[in-house]
Design an enzyme around this catalytic site. Sequence first.
Site, PDB file in Angstrom:
ATOM      1  N   ASP A  94     -80.265 -49.264  22.456  1.00 13.79           N
ATOM      2  CA  ASP A  94     -79.950 -49.082  23.892  1.00 13.79           C
ATOM      3  C   ASP A  94     -79.576 -50.393  24.447  1.00 13.79           C
ATOM      4  OD1 ASP A  94     -81.004 -46.604  23.329  1.00 13.79           O
ATOM      5  OD2 ASP A  94     -82.648 -46.675  24.843  1.00 13.79           O
ATOM      6  N   LYS A 126     -79.152 -40.262  22.244  1.00 13.09           N
ATOM      7  CA  LYS A 126     -80.370 -39.496  22.244  1.00 13.09           C
ATOM      8  C   LYS A 126     -80.696 -39.447  23.787  1.00 13.09           C
ATOM      9  CE  LYS A 126     -82.844 -44.077  22.448  1.00 13.09           C
ATOM     10  NZ  LYS A 126     -83.289 -44.022  23.906  1.00 13.09           N
ATOM     11  N   CYS A 164     -88.303 -48.181  24.482  1.00 17.82           N
ATOM     12  CA  CYS A 164     -87.721 -47.670  23.341  1.00 17.82           C
ATOM     13  C   CYS A 164     -87.794 -48.363  22.117  1.00 17.82           C
ATOM     14  CB  CYS A 164     -86.431 -47.149  23.764  1.00 17.82           C
ATOM     15  SG  CYS A 164     -85.946 -45.836  25.006  1.00 17.82           S
TER      16      CYS A 164
HETATM   17  C1  VGL Z   1     -85.545 -46.483  27.912  1.00 13.46           C
HETATM   18  C2  VGL Z   1     -86.623 -45.858  29.797  1.00 13.46           C
HETATM   19  C3  VGL Z   1     -85.761 -44.637  30.129  1.00 13.46           C
HETATM   20  C4  VGL Z   1     -85.281 -47.632  27.000  1.00 13.46           C
HETATM   21  C5  VGL Z   1     -84.765 -45.510  28.178  1.00 13.46           C
HETATM   22  O1  VGL Z   1     -84.144 -47.717  26.524  1.00 13.46           O
HETATM   23  O2  VGL Z   1     -86.400 -48.463  26.685  1.00 13.46           O
HETATM   24  N1  VGL Z   1     -86.670 -46.569  29.023  1.00 13.46           N
HETATM   25  N2  VGL Z   1     -84.769 -44.653  28.943  1.00 13.46           N
END
Ligand code: VGL
Length: 211
Positions: A11, A111, A160
């Site tokens: 991410d 995702k 994540c």
């Molecule tokens: C994430 C919160 C919501 C992350 C993704 O990438 O850690 N955190 N969505």
Amino acid sequence: MHPHAALIVVDVQPDFMPGGTLACHEGDTIVPGIDRLLRQRLFKQVVVTQDWHPRGHISFASTHAGKSAFETIPLHGHSQTLWPDHCVQDTPGAALHPGIDWSPADLILRKGSHPAVDSYSAFQENHGPDGQRPRTGLAGWLRERGVSEVYAVGLARDVCVLWTVQDALEAGFTAHVIWDLTRPVTPQSDAETRTTLQRLGIGILDSARLA
Ligand code: VGL
Ligand code: ZN
């Protein structure tokens, strides 16, 4: 160099950077180091994850009347943190960060696309309405390519990245976090994250020790 190892880049997207809607503390500082690591070609496989939510996603506080970001609600029998709107499909904040040359990526795994289920980990979605955590297929994909060990970098260290290495371990992989190439969404969480990783036997190392 690491013949049975995969790198999972989690991410690294503008919405998780300072100025983004769900900024990680100093999230932008890991971008050059991840770019450098990808150029070193140390890993047999490179997997990149991309948080990729539809508008009105269940994890967005804005979806729930009267709720604010960072509150939690019960959802599908578990606690769900509500987040600011982030990584909405096809918006600039959801792109793979432009400061990295992504060409070494073997797989880009999106995702969080299910409107009613969140997904932190690269291996499994969060709990769904049936109480199960659906698998993404990544464990099989890695195994079929001879991978037994994973190294994770990216964002967020306490969400994540943490969920990804925990699920990697549960799926039978040796797991490591390259700590200096991660940043948390909640800085105060670092001590707890380290303790959790150590207790599970997940390695914590710095990128300087890799090459
Ligand atoms: C994430 C919160 C919501 C992350 C993704 O990438 O850690 N955190 N969505
Ligand atoms: Zn998300």
